[in-house]
Design a protein around this motif. Structure first.
Motif, PDB file in Angstrom:
ATOM      1  N   GLN A 293     -37.554  21.728   3.094  1.00  0.00           N
ATOM      2  CA  GLN A 293     -38.015  20.500   3.735  1.00  0.00           C
ATOM      3  C   GLN A 293     -36.925  19.437   3.686  1.00  0.00           C
ATOM      4  N   ALA A 294     -36.548  18.946   4.866  1.00  0.00           N
ATOM      5  CA  ALA A 294     -35.562  17.870   4.953  1.00  0.00           C
ATOM      6  C   ALA A 294     -36.233  16.539   5.241  1.00  0.00           C
ATOM      7  N   ALA A 295     -37.391  16.584   5.910  1.00  0.00           N
ATOM      8  CA  ALA A 295     -38.156  15.358   6.203  1.00  0.00           C
ATOM      9  C   ALA A 295     -39.559  15.760   6.618  1.00  0.00           C
ATOM     10  N   ARG A 296     -40.482  14.836   6.413  1.00  0.00           N
ATOM     11  CA  ARG A 296     -41.868  15.018   6.863  1.00  0.00           C
ATOM     12  C   ARG A 296     -42.444  13.617   7.044  1.00  0.00           C
ATOM     13  N   GLN A 297     -42.863  13.317   8.271  1.00  0.00           N
ATOM     14  CA  GLN A 297     -43.368  11.976   8.555  1.00  0.00           C
ATOM     15  C   GLN A 297     -44.650  12.077   9.370  1.00  0.00           C
ATOM     16  N   THR A 298     -45.650  11.316   8.955  1.00  0.00           N
ATOM     17  CA  THR A 298     -46.943  11.319   9.639  1.00  0.00           C
ATOM     18  C   THR A 298     -47.158  10.004  10.373  1.00  0.00           C
ATOM     19  N   ASN A 317     -32.492   8.117  15.570  1.00  0.00           N
ATOM     20  CA  ASN A 317     -33.442   7.219  14.916  1.00  0.00           C
ATOM     21  C   ASN A 317     -34.904   7.419  15.320  1.00  0.00           C
ATOM     22  N   TRP A 318     -35.175   8.254  16.350  1.00  0.00           N
ATOM     23  CA  TRP A 318     -36.526   8.330  16.885  1.00  0.00           C
ATOM     24  C   TRP A 318     -36.994   9.771  17.094  1.00  0.00           C
ATOM     25  N   TYR A 319     -38.306   9.964  16.970  1.00  0.00           N
ATOM     26  CA  TYR A 319     -39.001  11.109  17.545  1.00  0.00           C
ATOM     27  C   TYR A 319     -39.693  10.606  18.813  1.00  0.00           C
ATOM     28  N   LEU A 320     -39.721  11.426  19.863  1.00  0.00           N
ATOM     29  CA  LEU A 320     -40.348  11.036  21.118  1.00  0.00           C
ATOM     30  C   LEU A 320     -41.429  12.041  21.504  1.00  0.00           C
ATOM     31  N   LEU A 321     -42.611  11.543  21.841  1.00  0.00           N
ATOM     32  CA  LEU A 321     -43.688  12.349  22.409  1.00  0.00           C
ATOM     33  C   LEU A 321     -44.186  11.667  23.667  1.00  0.00           C
ATOM     34  N   THR A 364     -36.111   6.777  11.238  1.00  0.00           N
ATOM     35  CA  THR A 364     -35.262   6.154  10.224  1.00  0.00           C
ATOM     36  C   THR A 364     -35.724   4.725   9.962  1.00  0.00           C
ATOM     37  N   GLU A 365     -35.170   4.132   8.932  1.00  0.00           N
ATOM     38  CA  GLU A 365     -35.488   2.739   8.613  1.00  0.00           C
ATOM     39  C   GLU A 365     -35.071   1.807   9.744  1.00  0.00           C
ATOM     40  N   LYS A 366     -33.977   2.130  10.404  1.00  0.00           N
ATOM     41  CA  LYS A 366     -33.521   1.300  11.516  1.00  0.00           C
ATOM     42  C   LYS A 366     -34.590   1.253  12.612  1.00  0.00           C
ATOM     43  N   ALA A 367     -35.210   2.414  12.902  1.00  0.00           N
ATOM     44  CA  ALA A 367     -36.285   2.438  13.908  1.00  0.00           C
ATOM     45  C   ALA A 367     -37.555   1.788  13.379  1.00  0.00           C
ATOM     46  N   ARG A 368     -37.813   1.946  12.099  1.00  0.00           N
ATOM     47  CA  ARG A 368     -39.023   1.335  11.524  1.00  0.00           C
ATOM     48  C   ARG A 368     -38.963  -0.191  11.590  1.00  0.00           C
ATOM     49  N   ALA A 369     -37.756  -0.737  11.642  1.00  0.00           N
ATOM     50  CA  ALA A 369     -37.636  -2.191  11.791  1.00  0.00           C
ATOM     51  C   ALA A 369     -38.159  -2.649  13.147  1.00  0.00           C
ATOM     52  N   ILE A 370     -38.104  -1.781  14.145  1.00  0.00           N
ATOM     53  CA  ILE A 370     -38.671  -2.087  15.465  1.00  0.00           C
ATOM     54  C   ILE A 370     -40.148  -1.729  15.481  1.00  0.00           C
ATOM     55  N   GLY A 371     -40.485  -0.586  14.890  1.00  0.00           N
ATOM     56  CA  GLY A 371     -41.876  -0.179  14.794  1.00  0.00           C
ATOM     57  C   GLY A 371     -42.277   0.834  15.848  1.00  0.00           C
TER      58      GLY A 371
END
Length: 585
Positions: A293-298, A317-321, A364-371
């Motif tokens: 496991q390298a990452a897991r985000q819900t 920085n992003w996952y896209l769906l 990433t944290e950079k993307a989380r700053a945007i939300g």
């Protein structure tokens, strides 16, 4: 099998006979001489070869028809339908390796091409006398072709799902698929409140860190042995990570890299039915090259129950769906499905005028700053994406470019029996399209990069999530703003990463009676250039009832295949494949 080439009629024009012949042209002529089409009246033709009913000879492989000179006909449809039938491979254990004779190879298999091609797709289109007119319901067939020093080894097995196994034992159809109408058992009892459908495990396949999985987004993946192709069972845990919800999408993204420490497999699950007053749970999983496991985000994705999430994208920085503009049609459910007049899939209807939604999920944290963002897109339907990247000069994750292959609309009622030549006149076209997204502002602009209808796009995995140039896809032989046709070409798009620039194209046409499956890119060992490698694809020749594997130099597909392998069995059009650098034979 050797036979004569067929000339195009004079109305399609002729090549310049006085032009100098390059080395690549000589090579493609040699390949064409070995794989061009037999006479349609050949006495050795398979009984599955449709009669040729046109007054001219079929168009052979090479250069596609000139614009305005060819459109699909009833002959095209007869040929196309003929390849959608059961495989000739055994439905019992087929893991015994079969060496592909060199006599079946035209050209030279590159010795550097070492690894295993896996393919998954519907292998049975008729179950104990009951024909399926929608191939998405066919039982999953996995086959592999191992490459080692120019030698090829073939193996296959059907995915041993619960439905497949029990139907083999009962010798009759027991389970309905998502596109089946009424009671598949054939008796008088029909239970409209039974919403369970057969997990056919027929869509995707991935081999990572020694574990092989057959994928179907409506249920759990099936774990298989990558050598024997025997099924070990449904998986609640994939590569050590427990699934967040009891299903996993059929699509994923592979991030290749020169440094093995940077390689990733990225996949996702999304909840089919949310809990009351709660968003649909979504989870992105990442595994390193060793399967750890390298990452897991819900995430919570609101109102996504009928969004039909088929594919995903990933950037730095992003996952896209993308959530499709589909919704439950209660009238169809109550007046048609309840009375066995339509399939369950048909009650999920495309909504004219409704926006698709791009879900930007922080990686990433950079993307989380945007939300997390939900950005409206135009009314269209998404199956397969191409790639996504953050443009040069954007260092704050506020902008993303994503490329996709959206359909103009989607009708889940379409099936093999309903297609006519008019289907390819306007209608639900699929074009290579670029989306310029301002994540911070929640806006998006889109533009078609080519008017050639295409599907099953592939990029070099070394460029996943990065600016890139090349896309390989199946494509129509007709390049037009309105007219199109089935996939009969291999297309290489060359696209600048700048927004607003149209794609250039290279094509190779396989002939009027041939139909193209998904291309797979395989990088040359140690390659630096983006298109340094090979493209592998299986093509169904309806005029000779043959399935062939073609291998192209990815840098020059117009030159034709460097090698062509005539496969022994009928392989119905598959869905997706995977190239593994491991040799599984």
């Amino acid at each position: 099998m050797m036979y004569h080439a067929v000339s195009a009629p004079a109305s399609l024009g002729t090549r310049n006979a006085t032009a100098p012949i390059s080395a690549s042209a000589r090579r493609v002529r040699a390949i064409r001489a070995a794989v061009s089409e037999p006479p349609p009246t050949s006495p050795s033709a398979s009984p599955f070869v449709p009669r040729w009913n046109l007054s001219r000879a079929p168009l052979g492989p090479g250069v596609e028809p000139a614009p305005g000179t060819w459109v699909p006909t009833d002959q095209t449809i007869d040929d196309w339908r003929s390849i959608y039938r059961n495989t000739t491979l055994s439905t019992t254990d087929g893991n015994a390796p079969r060496t592909i004779s060199s006599a079946r190879v035209t050209g030279v298999i590159p010795h550097e091409l070492t690894g295993t091609l896996f393919r998954n797709g519907p292998g049975l289109l008729e179950v104990y006398g009951k024909k399926l007119n929608q191939f998405f319901d066919g039982d999953g067939l996995i086959y592999s072709i191992a490459f080692e020093a120019g030698a090829l080894t073939f193996k296959h097995n059907f995915v041993g799902t619960k439905g497949f196994t029990e139907e083999r034992a009962a010798q009759k159809m027991l389970y309905k698929g998502a596109f089946a109408i009424g009671n598949p058992k054939g008796d008088a009892f029909y239970n409209p409140f039974d919403f369970d459908v057969k997990n056919v495990a027929n869509t995707g396949v991935v081999d990572w860190a020694g574990e092989l999985y057959a994928l179907w987004e409506g249920g759990k993946p099936h774990k298989m042995d990558p050598v024997s192709l025997r099924t070990e069972g449904e998986a609640d845990v994939v590569l050590g990570q427990a699934l967040e919800v009891p299903q996993m999408a059929a699509h994923y993204r592979v991030i290749d890299a020169a440094d093995p420490a940077d390689k990733r497999l990225v996949a996702f699950s999304i909840e089919a039915q949310n809990s009351f007053m709660q968003p649909n749970r979504c989870c992105f999983y990442e595994w390193d090259v060793d399967g750890k496991q390298a990452a897991r985000q819900t995430f919570g994705v609101p109102d996504a129950t009928f969004g039909f999430f088929h594919d995903c994208l990933v950037t730095e920085n992003w996952y896209l769906l993308v959530q499709n503009p589909t919704a439950l049609d209660p009238q169809k459910l109550l007046t048609e499905y309840m009375f066995a007049k339509c399939a369950l899939a048909q009650v999920i209807a495309f909504q004219d005028g409704k926006s698709a939604l791009l879900h930007m999920l922080p990686r990433t944290e950079k993307a989380r700053a945007i939300g997390q963002q939900a950005i409206p897109l135009a009314n269209q339907f998404f199956f397969h994406h191409v790639n996504a990247f953050e443009p040069a000069g954007c260092n704050d994750a506020s902008q993303v470019v994503f490329d996709s292959a959206p359909w103009k609309f989607m009708d889940f009622g379409m099936n093999l029996d309903m297609v006519t030549p008019a289907f390819w006149d306007g209608g639900s076209r699929v074009e290579y399209t670029r989306f310029d997204v301002n994540v911070a502002r929640g806006t998006s602009k889109q533009e078609s990069l080519s008017n050639r209808v295409m599907e099953f796009p592939q990029v070099n995995p070394r460029f996943t999530g990065q600016a890139y140039r090349y896309v390989y896809s199946a494509g129509a032989a007709v390049k037009d703003d309105v007219k199109w046709g089935p996939n009969q070409c291999l297309v290489k798009f060359d696209t600048s990463p700048e927004v607003g620039v149209k794609a250039e194209e290279q094509t190779y046409y396989f002939g009027e009676r041939s139909f193209v499956q998904e291309p797979i890119f395989c990088a040359r060992p140690g390659a630096v250039a983006e298109d340094d490698g090979w493209v592998l694809l299986v093509v169904n020749d309806a005029g000779e009832d043959l399935s062939r594997l073609h291998i192209f130099d990815a840098s020059d597909i117009a030159a034709g295949p460097v090698a062509t392998v005539e496969l022994e069995d009928h392989l119905p059009p598959g869905l997706h494949g995977y190239w593994s650098n491991a040799v599984h034979k």
